[in-house]
Design a protein around this motif. Sequence first.
Motif, PDB file in Angstrom:
ATOM      1  N   ASN A   1      40.353  25.198  27.193  1.00 43.24           N
ATOM      2  CA  ASN A   1      39.374  26.488  27.270  1.00 43.24           C
ATOM      3  C   ASN A   1      38.824  26.388  28.737  1.00 43.24           C
ATOM      4  O   ASN A   1      38.640  27.598  29.381  1.00 43.24           O
ATOM      5  N   GLU A   2      38.298  25.436  29.184  1.00 43.89           N
ATOM      6  CA  GLU A   2      37.442  25.494  30.365  1.00 43.89           C
ATOM      7  C   GLU A   2      38.398  25.847  31.580  1.00 43.89           C
ATOM      8  O   GLU A   2      37.890  26.592  32.473  1.00 43.89           O
ATOM      9  N   ALA A   3      39.634  25.180  31.558  1.00 41.10           N
ATOM     10  CA  ALA A   3      40.355  25.656  32.519  1.00 41.10           C
ATOM     11  C   ALA A   3      40.746  27.189  32.770  1.00 41.10           C
ATOM     12  O   ALA A   3      41.170  27.694  33.764  1.00 41.10           O
ATOM     13  N   ILE A   4      41.038  27.608  31.477  1.00 36.67           N
ATOM     14  CA  ILE A   4      41.235  29.175  31.133  1.00 36.67           C
ATOM     15  C   ILE A   4      40.408  29.888  31.736  1.00 36.67           C
ATOM     16  O   ILE A   4      40.407  30.931  32.755  1.00 36.67           O
ATOM     17  N   PHE A   5      38.901  29.512  31.526  1.00 34.80           N
ATOM     18  CA  PHE A   5      37.855  30.459  31.800  1.00 34.80           C
ATOM     19  C   PHE A   5      37.786  30.187  33.810  1.00 34.80           C
ATOM     20  O   PHE A   5      37.171  31.126  34.380  1.00 34.80           O
ATOM     21  N   GLU A   6      37.522  28.830  34.024  1.00 32.32           N
ATOM     22  CA  GLU A   6      37.551  28.748  35.486  1.00 32.32           C
ATOM     23  C   GLU A   6      38.769  29.352  36.360  1.00 32.32           C
ATOM     24  O   GLU A   6      38.365  29.856  37.322  1.00 32.32           O
ATOM     25  N   SER A   7      39.959  29.204  35.904  1.00 30.19           N
ATOM     26  CA  SER A   7      41.180  30.126  36.564  1.00 30.19           C
ATOM     27  C   SER A   7      40.932  31.608  36.623  1.00 30.19           C
ATOM     28  O   SER A   7      41.082  32.133  37.636  1.00 30.19           O
ATOM     29  N   ALA A   8      40.524  32.167  35.456  1.00 31.12           N
ATOM     30  CA  ALA A   8      40.301  33.434  35.366  1.00 31.12           C
ATOM     31  C   ALA A   8      39.198  34.033  36.258  1.00 31.12           C
ATOM     32  O   ALA A   8      39.431  34.853  36.951  1.00 31.12           O
ATOM     33  N   ASP A   9      37.968  33.159  36.411  1.00 29.95           N
ATOM     34  CA  ASP A   9      36.936  33.495  37.632  1.00 29.95           C
ATOM     35  C   ASP A   9      37.347  33.279  38.872  1.00 29.95           C
ATOM     36  O   ASP A   9      37.229  34.029  39.924  1.00 29.95           O
ATOM     37  N   GLU A  10      38.401  32.339  39.310  1.00 30.01           N
ATOM     38  CA  GLU A  10      38.781  31.937  40.490  1.00 30.01           C
ATOM     39  C   GLU A  10      39.863  33.139  40.819  1.00 30.01           C
ATOM     40  O   GLU A  10      39.750  33.500  41.851  1.00 30.01           O
ATOM     41  N   ALA A  11      40.644  33.709  39.853  1.00 31.49           N
ATOM     42  CA  ALA A  11      41.535  34.504  39.999  1.00 31.49           C
ATOM     43  C   ALA A  11      40.583  35.893  40.421  1.00 31.49           C
ATOM     44  O   ALA A  11      41.336  36.777  41.624  1.00 31.49           O
ATOM     45  N   VAL A  12      39.689  36.275  39.795  1.00 33.23           N
ATOM     46  CA  VAL A  12      39.124  37.446  40.173  1.00 33.23           C
ATOM     47  C   VAL A  12      38.417  37.207  41.472  1.00 33.23           C
ATOM     48  O   VAL A  12      38.314  38.304  42.336  1.00 33.23           O
ATOM     49  N   MET A  13      37.913  36.105  41.831  1.00 33.70           N
ATOM     50  CA  MET A  13      37.349  36.045  43.167  1.00 33.70           C
ATOM     51  C   MET A  13      38.102  35.916  44.239  1.00 33.70           C
ATOM     52  O   MET A  13      38.083  36.693  45.365  1.00 33.70           O
ATOM     53  N   LEU A  14      39.479  35.521  43.986  1.00 31.17           N
ATOM     54  CA  LEU A  14      40.652  35.731  45.092  1.00 31.17           C
ATOM     55  C   LEU A  14      40.909  37.156  45.322  1.00 31.17           C
ATOM     56  O   LEU A  14      41.228  37.456  46.414  1.00 31.17           O
TER      57      LEU A  14
END
Length: 197
Positions: free
Chosen positions: A27-40
């Motif tokens: 769950n933590e990885a999913i939300f961190e990845s989503a946040d990083e994808a938006v920023m990228l």
Amino acid sequence: MVNLIWVFLAATGIVYAMFNGTMDEVNEAIFESADEAVMLTIGLISVLVFWLGIMRIAEKAGLLKGLANLFKPIFKRIFPEIPPDHPAMGYILSNFSANLFGLGNAATPLGIKAMEEMKKINHHSSVASRSMVTFLALNTSSVTLIPTTVIAIRMQYNSANPTEIVGTTIIATSISTIGALCIDRFFYYRRVRRNKS
């Protein structure tokens, strides 16, 4: 088919995490990845908009047309079945120019239009013509002078020198394009020899 593979991989990972007791980390990885994808994505948008603006200025100034005219004699030899003034040739040259400047996102619609025009020349056959195969090989390997997207990603991750890859990119994409053309011609002439036998 690719969608099914992704669903299978995601489902397998989630089921494995449930049995392994690591669902919190997933769950933590999913939300961190989503946040990083938006920023990228936001970071990439600014760079791509800048380069698309530069391309638009170059187009209005006639630079792209001049570049297309420069490459036209070469492309007439690479695509002998396409009449020089046919719209397909214009889309091929525009696609090549966009790829040359690392604007794959801008090149994609031009590539699709080029394929549609070549399909008209091919009398809407379901079998790809020689030109279509050659174009696909060239478009996939595409010579790139300025790898815009990669530079943007490197800038996003605070690279010390995001443009240091330009030289190696030019060498690598030139070799891949020459290789693609050689392989394309090899298989074309091999098929021609088989048909004569």
